[in-house]
Design a protein around this motif. Structure first.
Motif, mmCIF file in Angstrom:
data_model
loop_
_atom_site.group_PDB
_atom_site.id
_atom_site.type_symbol
_atom_site.label_atom_id
_atom_site.label_comp_id
_atom_site.label_asym_id
_atom_site.label_seq_id
_atom_site.Cartn_x
_atom_site.Cartn_y
_atom_site.Cartn_z
ATOM 1 N N ASN A 30 0.851 -1.180 0.000
ATOM 2 C CA ASN A 30 0.000 0.000 0.000
ATOM 3 C C ASN A 30 0.891 1.237 0.000
ATOM 4 O O ASN A 30 2.122 1.127 0.089
ATOM 5 C CB ASN A 30 -0.962 0.020 1.199
ATOM 6 C CG ASN A 30 -0.261 0.158 2.545
ATOM 7 O OD1 ASN A 30 0.664 0.945 2.704
ATOM 8 N ND2 ASN A 30 -0.733 -0.569 3.533
ATOM 9 N N GLN A 81 0.993 5.380 1.533
ATOM 10 C CA GLN A 81 0.386 6.408 2.360
ATOM 11 C C GLN A 81 0.992 7.759 1.985
ATOM 12 O O GLN A 81 2.117 7.829 1.480
ATOM 13 C CB GLN A 81 0.641 6.126 3.848
ATOM 14 C CG GLN A 81 0.034 4.817 4.327
ATOM 15 C CD GLN A 81 0.328 4.547 5.800
ATOM 16 O OE1 GLN A 81 1.170 5.183 6.413
ATOM 17 N NE2 GLN A 81 -0.376 3.579 6.370
ATOM 18 N N TYR A 125 1.656 11.722 3.593
ATOM 19 C CA TYR A 125 1.736 12.532 4.798
ATOM 20 C C TYR A 125 2.071 13.967 4.413
ATOM 21 O O TYR A 125 2.727 14.218 3.405
ATOM 22 C CB TYR A 125 2.827 12.017 5.745
ATOM 23 C CG TYR A 125 2.520 10.679 6.369
ATOM 24 C CD1 TYR A 125 2.718 9.498 5.662
ATOM 25 C CD2 TYR A 125 2.026 10.596 7.664
ATOM 26 C CE1 TYR A 125 2.419 8.268 6.230
ATOM 27 C CE2 TYR A 125 1.733 9.376 8.245
ATOM 28 C CZ TYR A 125 1.926 8.217 7.521
ATOM 29 O OH TYR A 125 1.632 7.006 8.087
ATOM 30 N N PHE A 177 -0.744 12.171 8.822
ATOM 31 C CA PHE A 177 -1.320 11.258 7.837
ATOM 32 C C PHE A 177 -2.411 11.952 7.025
ATOM 33 O O PHE A 177 -3.255 12.658 7.573
ATOM 34 C CB PHE A 177 -1.897 10.055 8.581
ATOM 35 C CG PHE A 177 -2.618 9.057 7.729
ATOM 36 C CD1 PHE A 177 -4.010 9.078 7.639
ATOM 37 C CD2 PHE A 177 -1.921 8.086 7.042
ATOM 38 C CE1 PHE A 177 -4.687 8.140 6.871
ATOM 39 C CE2 PHE A 177 -2.592 7.145 6.276
ATOM 40 C CZ PHE A 177 -3.976 7.180 6.186
ATOM 41 N N GLN A 192 -4.426 6.652 2.776
ATOM 42 C CA GLN A 192 -3.792 5.396 2.403
ATOM 43 C C GLN A 192 -4.489 4.835 1.163
ATOM 44 O O GLN A 192 -5.719 4.856 1.087
ATOM 45 C CB GLN A 192 -3.889 4.379 3.549
ATOM 46 C CG GLN A 192 -3.338 2.999 3.194
ATOM 47 C CD GLN A 192 -3.258 2.074 4.366
ATOM 48 O OE1 GLN A 192 -2.366 2.189 5.199
ATOM 49 N NE2 GLN A 192 -4.200 1.138 4.464
ATOM 50 N N PHE A 244 5.048 13.885 1.812
ATOM 51 C CA PHE A 244 5.800 12.634 1.739
ATOM 52 C C PHE A 244 4.877 11.489 1.357
ATOM 53 O O PHE A 244 3.761 11.392 1.866
ATOM 54 C CB PHE A 244 6.408 12.272 3.100
ATOM 55 C CG PHE A 244 7.481 13.187 3.590
ATOM 56 C CD1 PHE A 244 7.187 14.199 4.490
ATOM 57 C CD2 PHE A 244 8.791 13.028 3.172
ATOM 58 C CE1 PHE A 244 8.181 15.037 4.961
ATOM 59 C CE2 PHE A 244 9.800 13.860 3.639
ATOM 60 C CZ PHE A 244 9.489 14.870 4.531
ATOM 61 N N LEU A 260 4.661 0.751 1.545
ATOM 62 C CA LEU A 260 4.834 -0.396 2.423
ATOM 63 C C LEU A 260 5.191 -1.633 1.619
ATOM 64 O O LEU A 260 4.486 -2.007 0.688
ATOM 65 C CB LEU A 260 3.557 -0.662 3.219
ATOM 66 C CG LEU A 260 3.581 -1.922 4.102
ATOM 67 C CD1 LEU A 260 4.574 -1.752 5.241
ATOM 68 C CD2 LEU A 260 2.195 -2.225 4.662
ATOM 69 N N PHE A 320 9.805 5.754 3.182
ATOM 70 C CA PHE A 320 9.356 7.112 2.921
ATOM 71 C C PHE A 320 10.087 7.690 1.720
ATOM 72 O O PHE A 320 11.296 7.483 1.542
ATOM 73 C CB PHE A 320 9.605 8.012 4.137
ATOM 74 C CG PHE A 320 8.465 8.005 5.119
ATOM 75 C CD1 PHE A 320 8.316 6.964 6.019
ATOM 76 C CD2 PHE A 320 7.534 9.035 5.140
ATOM 77 C CE1 PHE A 320 7.255 6.943 6.928
ATOM 78 C CE2 PHE A 320 6.475 9.028 6.043
ATOM 79 C CZ PHE A 320 6.338 7.983 6.922
#
Lengths: 114, 108
Positions: free
Chosen positions: B31, B33, B35, B45, B48, B88, B92, B98
């Motif tokens: 996945n 995400q 930020y 956050f 996602q 950012f 995962l 990151f």
């Protein structure tokens, strides 16, 4: 408790000294992460914990860095014999589990090595 | 080494212009995400994405996850001064990787 807390917020230390940084995650969060952020830079992954175990320590910059977590709660990041290049903001984050759904970041500890 | 690249590193836009940041991974991600970090603050956050080709919107923000789950983008329509900060992505795989971040400056 609200969010992730870290202490101290600021730490100035002399080169060669040891420092210990503390992270209190959100209660019930099994995953805990440590990152380093140099001024104006991105996030550098250091280590993560699933419960009290750290499955992958390859992100730690050198053997001067170590971390532990106890009681699936508090974590400490220890830097031995600090060097000037260790100066950075050290951020801790926690999440319900590894993989999310989201990481909640603490305010960070600003470390300055003189 | 760096597994998630993000471009551009910096972006200056006039208020009202659009903005896009791109995130690319060398490997397939479980996945991704996003930020946002305001100056002097810590990352917060945003969203996602999990599914291949997924698109999600939050007001003026549109997030996309590529079909191969190796890239993602964040697009902001009609930027405002409140959008200032560093964005950012975090991909995962076995851990979170990151991106290097894109610093957005909005000129009023």
């Amino acid at each position: 408790g609200a969010g992730v807390s870290q202490s101290p917020s600021n730490k100035v230390t002399e080169k060669g000294k040891d420092v210990e940084l503390r992270c209190d995650p959100i209660s019930g969060h099994t995953a805990l992460y440590w990152y380093r952020q140099r001024l104006g830079q991105g996030l550098e992954f250091l280590i993560y914990f699933q419960g009290n175990s750290a499955p992958d320590k390859s992100g730690l910059p050198s053997d001067r860095f170590s971390a532990e977590r106890t009681g699936e709660s508090v974590s400490t990041l220890t830097i031995q014999r600090t060097q000037q290049e260790d100066s950075a903001v050290y951020l801790c984050a926690s999440s319900l589990g590894v993989g999310g759904p989201e990481q909640y970041f603490g305010p960070g500890t600003r470390l300055t090595v003189t | 080494g760096q597994q998630v690249m993000q471009i551009p590193q910096y972006q200056h836009v006039q208020e009202g212009e659009d903005f896009t940041t791109y995130c690319n991974s060398s490997t397939t991600l479980s996945n991704i995400q996003w930020y946002k970090q305001r100056p002097g603050g810590h990352p917060v956050f945003l969203i996602q994405l999990v599914k291949s080709g997924e698109v999600k919107k939050q007001k003026r923000l549109t997030f996309q996850f590529g079909e191969a789950k190796k890239n993602s983008s964040l697009h902001i329509t009609a930027t405002q001064t409140t959008d200032v900060g560093t964005y950012f992505c975090a991909g995962l795989r076995n851990q979170f990787y990151f991106g290097t971040g894109t610093s957005l400056t909005v000129i009023p």
